[in-house]
Write an enzyme that holds these catalytic residues in place. Structure first.
Site, mmCIF file in Angstrom:
data_model
loop_
_atom_site.group_PDB
_atom_site.id
_atom_site.type_symbol
_atom_site.label_atom_id
_atom_site.label_comp_id
_atom_site.label_asym_id
_atom_site.label_seq_id
_atom_site.Cartn_x
_atom_site.Cartn_y
_atom_site.Cartn_z
ATOM 1 N N ASP A 275 4.480 -1.180 8.267
ATOM 2 C CA ASP A 275 4.942 -0.334 7.162
ATOM 3 C C ASP A 275 4.018 -0.572 5.973
ATOM 4 O OD1 ASP A 275 6.403 1.334 5.567
ATOM 5 O OD2 ASP A 275 8.161 0.037 5.412
ATOM 6 N N ASP B 67 3.119 6.590 6.813
ATOM 7 C CA ASP B 67 2.880 5.207 6.399
ATOM 8 C C ASP B 67 3.586 4.160 7.244
ATOM 9 O OD1 ASP B 67 5.393 5.930 5.491
ATOM 10 O OD2 ASP B 67 5.243 4.805 3.638
ATOM 11 N N GLU B 68 4.168 4.522 8.378
ATOM 12 C CA GLU B 68 4.790 3.505 9.220
ATOM 13 C C GLU B 68 4.773 3.936 10.678
ATOM 14 O OE1 GLU B 68 9.060 2.833 9.002
ATOM 15 O OE2 GLU B 68 9.299 4.664 7.828
#
Length: 369
Positions: free
Chosen positions: A24, A117-118
């Site tokens: 993350d 983003d993860e």
């Protein structure tokens, strides 16, 4: 990693435990902006604002003041008078996301993006011979820092549920490893509001029932949880014991991209509802554009003051071409319901019959604003 008792019971005694990493990025959008503009470093930064006036992302300096994503800009500014707003640059965020995805794929082909983003990575097969999932996670984090100038946090465990919890444990720029032998004990210490998939409404219900932590959940039988939470009760029973057999799926098929908003007060005025739907449509279309997907069906979601929920949709022969057409279709669906006899507490708008224009592009679903 050694197998814990709960994991062995679910997968079979001869099944080796998986090795899952959840990566993350730390305050991704805001961190990109601070990276690219040295004048923003060390300052409270919010990405968003704009004519819809909502925070899309906040730096850690801003979070220290209580600024959060989806917060109205006026509220964020009140909490943090020195807050600096910057316009989002989704083309840049997507480019960085592709850089990070390329790093992941050097270590495994089993990468399941959850957003820009993860992502989850299944590194059960150690293709680079690094020796452990911890070593893989450490090398990935180091490469992200070296190649993008950004930091990432990672959780390493034997299942997706705990890996995701672990990635949040030592943020920012942290690493947390939870082996199977510690899985159930780790979950027991955490508040239920930390559990992925347990939203604010369910959290409040659990707390009213005296279920504040994973240990509290584990003390209830499956039958008791199902009596209060329906089919979800079985899932809560499993995760309270550190059990999650979901696989990392690199090509997740998504059915819709949407946004929704719950109002502070119920709305019944036609003009106010139309204005709010325009706002929801804007946020939904940002996500559609970010995901690089197209779709032929526009779906409206309406929840009334008595919690009655209805959906309406309209399908087209060709994909919806732009935000204006998307919003207009939503307004037409809403207009067919007006005037309303009872107040509306939530409006949602989404695109269905999705087709990705770039295979594997990560995106999220159902943003609440």
């Amino acid at each position: 990693m050694t197998r814990g008792p709960s994991q062995g019971k679910e997968r079979g005694v001869n099944s080796p435990p998986r090795k899952i990493i959840h990566v993350d990025m730390d305050a991704f959008y805001a961190s990109v902006e601070q990276r690219d503009d040295p004048a923003l470093r060390g300052k409270p930064v919010a990405v968003g604002g704009g004519h819809r006036g909502v925070v899309a992302a906040a730096s850690y300096e801003a979070r220290a003041f209580g600024v959060r994503s989806a917060m109205p800009a006026v509220t964020a500014k009140r909490r943090c008078p020195g807050l600096v707003f910057v316009k989002p640059r989704f083309d840049v965020y997507k480019a960085v996301s592709r850089q990070i995805r390329a790093i992941f794929e050097d270590y495994t082909s089993l990468v399941e993006p959850l957003s820009l983003d993860e992502a989850y990575l299944d590194v059960t097969e150690d293709v680079r011979g690094l020796g452990s999932a911890r070593a893989i996670a450490e090398e990935i984090r180091a490469r992200i820092r070296a190649e993008t100038g950004l930091t990432a946090s990672a959780g390493v465990s034997y299942c997706k549920f705990i890996a995701k919890l672990a990635s949040d444990q030592n943020k920012p720029d942290g690493l947390c490893v939870i082996p199977p032998s510690r899985g159930e004990a780790f979950v027991a210490t955490l508040p239920v509001k930390r559990f992925h998939g347990v939203g604010p409404v369910t959290t409040a219900k659990m707390e009213r029932l005296g279920l504040h932590t994973g240990a509290d959940l584990a003390a209830w039988s499956r039958a008791e949880l199902e009596a209060h939470f329906g089919s979800s009760g079985h899932w809560y029973w499993r995760i309270a014991r550190g059990i999650d057999e979901r696989e990392v799926k690199p090509d997740r098929l998504h059915k819709s991209v949407s946004a929704e908003r719950t109002f502070d007060i119920d709305l019944s005025d036609d003009a106010a509802l139309a204005e709010q739907l325009e706002r929801v449509a804007g946020y939904a279309w940002e996500r559609i554009a970010r995901a690089e997907v197209t779709g032929r069906t526009v779906a409206l979601k309406v929840k009334f003051s008595d919690f009655t929920l209805i959906t309406r949709s309209r399908s087209f022969a060709a994909p919806v071409p732009d935000e204006a057409a998307f919003a207009a279709a939503g307004q037409a669906l809403l207009g067919a319901l007006l005037p309303v006899a009872k107040g509306i507490r939530l409006l949602g708008l989404g695109l269905q019959n999705i087709q990705s224009t770039e295979k594997g592009e990560p995106f999220q679903l159902g943003l609440a604003i």
